[in-house]
Design a protein around this motif. Sequence first.
Motif, short mmCIF file in Angstrom:
data_model
loop_
_atom_site.label_atom_id
_atom_site.label_comp_id
_atom_site.label_asym_id
_atom_site.label_seq_id
_atom_site.Cartn_x
_atom_site.Cartn_y
_atom_site.Cartn_z
N ASP A 139 88.97 7.90 49.18
CA ASP A 139 90.24 8.22 49.84
C ASP A 139 90.02 8.56 51.31
O ASP A 139 90.79 8.14 52.18
N VAL A 140 88.96 9.33 51.60
CA VAL A 140 88.66 9.69 52.98
C VAL A 140 88.36 8.43 53.79
O VAL A 140 88.88 8.24 54.90
N CYS A 141 87.52 7.56 53.24
CA CYS A 141 87.19 6.31 53.95
C CYS A 141 88.43 5.44 54.12
O CYS A 141 88.63 4.81 55.17
N HIS A 142 89.29 5.42 53.09
CA HIS A 142 90.44 4.52 53.10
C HIS A 142 91.46 4.91 54.16
O HIS A 142 91.99 4.03 54.86
N PHE A 143 91.76 6.21 54.30
CA PHE A 143 92.84 6.53 55.24
C PHE A 143 92.42 6.35 56.69
O PHE A 143 93.27 6.37 57.58
N LEU B 15 79.83 18.76 48.18
CA LEU B 15 80.15 18.84 49.61
C LEU B 15 80.24 17.43 50.17
O LEU B 15 79.30 16.64 50.05
N LEU B 16 81.39 17.12 50.78
CA LEU B 16 81.56 15.87 51.52
C LEU B 16 81.53 16.21 53.00
O LEU B 16 82.30 17.05 53.48
N PHE B 17 80.62 15.58 53.72
CA PHE B 17 80.42 15.88 55.14
C PHE B 17 80.57 14.57 55.91
O PHE B 17 80.00 13.55 55.53
N PHE B 18 81.35 14.60 56.99
CA PHE B 18 81.52 13.36 57.76
C PHE B 18 81.93 13.67 59.19
O PHE B 18 82.42 14.76 59.50
N MET C 231 81.96 12.75 38.18
CA MET C 231 81.58 12.06 39.40
C MET C 231 82.65 11.04 39.81
O MET C 231 82.76 10.69 40.97
N THR C 232 83.44 10.60 38.84
CA THR C 232 84.54 9.68 39.17
C THR C 232 85.49 10.33 40.16
O THR C 232 85.99 9.69 41.09
N TYR C 233 85.75 11.62 39.96
CA TYR C 233 86.62 12.37 40.88
C TYR C 233 86.01 12.42 42.28
O TYR C 233 86.70 12.22 43.28
N ILE C 234 84.71 12.69 42.37
CA ILE C 234 84.05 12.78 43.68
C ILE C 234 84.09 11.43 44.39
O ILE C 234 84.39 11.35 45.59
#
Length: 593
Positions: free
Chosen positions: A262-266, A194-197, A253-256
């Motif tokens: 990617d989320v931070c980058h865009f 789960l990625l939460f932001f 974990m490389t995928y995660i």
Amino acid sequence: MSRKSKSVELLNEWIGEFLNTEYTYAHTSCDLTRQLSLITEIIGESLSILVTDDQDRLVYASDSYCSLFTYEKEFPSGAHIDDVIQFRFLNDHDMRALNQARQSSSHVSFDCVQSTAFGKQISYRTSFVPIKDHKQVHRASLYVIADQKPDKQGSVVQQEVVYDQMTGLKNRDQFELEVEQKCQNQHEDAQLALLFFDLDRFKYYNATLGQLTGDRLLKEVATRLTAIQDQRMEIYRFGGDQFAILIEGYPSMTYIHKVAKDVCHFFKQPFVLSNHELKVSASVGVSLLPDTAKTKGDLIHQAEMAMQVSKEKGPSTYHVYIEEMHCHYTKQLTLEKRLNKAIEEKSFQLHYQPQYDFYSQQVVGFEALIRWFDEDLGYVPPDQFITVAEETGLIIPIGRQVLDQACQKGKDWYDNGLNIRVGVNVSPVQFQHPDFIQSVKWTLVKTGLPAERLDIEITENVLLYNKEACMNTLEQLKAIGVHISIDDFGTGFSSLSYLRTFPVDMLKIDQSFVRELKRNHNDQAIVTSIIQLAHNMGMKVIAEGVETSDSLNFLMDQHCDQMQGYLYSRPIPPEQLPLFLTENRVMHRSSET
């Protein structure tokens, strides 16, 4: 071919011919409305259509559409299609197909559920048809509602709300349902992440630029998120400016880490809305099941804790939950609990650091510095508990107690004939609180301290936000005679125009510029400039953190007005103040090299 299918082709052909001619938006809106009314009369009133321009603004809505959804009037020209058709009801496949068709200007049909003006939900088949001119440029879009879809009993299909109306992403209810299902169905070798932001500065933009701009920003964020979506992940709008990405069966974990990056980058690319360039960042927290989480509650809670760590470390960062985070936030909860007890028992004490004036060679003030010794936690440094107090709102009662103690001590000095001012640091949260001015007035009345003996110290960043409210507060303080200082000057982002406008008496040079004055030429230039700037604007300057004779000599050479720091005295407990005040220490230039 059905009658309605032929009608769609006829409209498509006619509008395509219409766009071959020169036109303006106003003419298009007017002519389409008139011409489409004639066409729908010819081919049948049952045809429900919407037409938008190349910016997805509504140009035309047929009478039958308005009648079907029980709206009394046609939709106003210029409304955005996302505010008309409730795309939240689309399933994953149709939502992706529609987004792809919009981007590639291709035709697509999908099932949709829309609420009428009275809340009734109708399931229908609709078509998206891009209208291109003779140069194959997408100039308009046609939405045609072709068939209403009854269920087996012949009644209108009622569907559970799954999608967020604004963004088209799955909503919080669906998130919690799917997380619960996935957690229950996990095999021993299956993994869930789960990625939460949430969005840093979203609330600021929403407040300053308006809710409509805030809504558009959320839509743009959702669009960027769907661009990174693959078959392993589901994306949700959790609520407000919070989003969640659920990943099932990730390969490594490389995928995660890649998804989180990617989320931070865009977010590093600004969002341009209504001629405003909005710079928004995201603080991302990641949790894993079954690595650290065992239940749905664990998964969500751990992601939230990891997100808070990211917020503390800086914008556009992510952290994966580890056990130490739980220990950290357990300590934070304990700290909050003990703070409440300290407020109730008035356990805070003030120490006072002298402020020495170079010209009168006397102590002219004391800065009140809060100290807290807890019976369970021991001595707790201010930098550990002040942040928690600000986040929880406890800084308000703490600030009142500090102001009360400091003013009472200042009144004691006044009654003893000492011409000494007492300085009180005020948190930005406290300064912006609605009853701050009333609290200052009441404390001065209660303690009997003359207002001119109180020095309110605020950080320069306070001046940047809510400028009108800030100016109003400062003017009210000056009206009652309170002295105003800008603390930690040089570390924030003050504009000189603001500094010129606000009624400020003194600048306090931050100690980070003072510590290495002998060795650091940049610090020397900054300190010299601040002193000259303040004097040119009729303000005095006090240097904080003076610890060496070299710093003292430099400040004297630059005609700094006052100083405080360990070279003169450390903060003094209240019981030791009488002895200190009898010493009458004088600072002299050092001859040491």
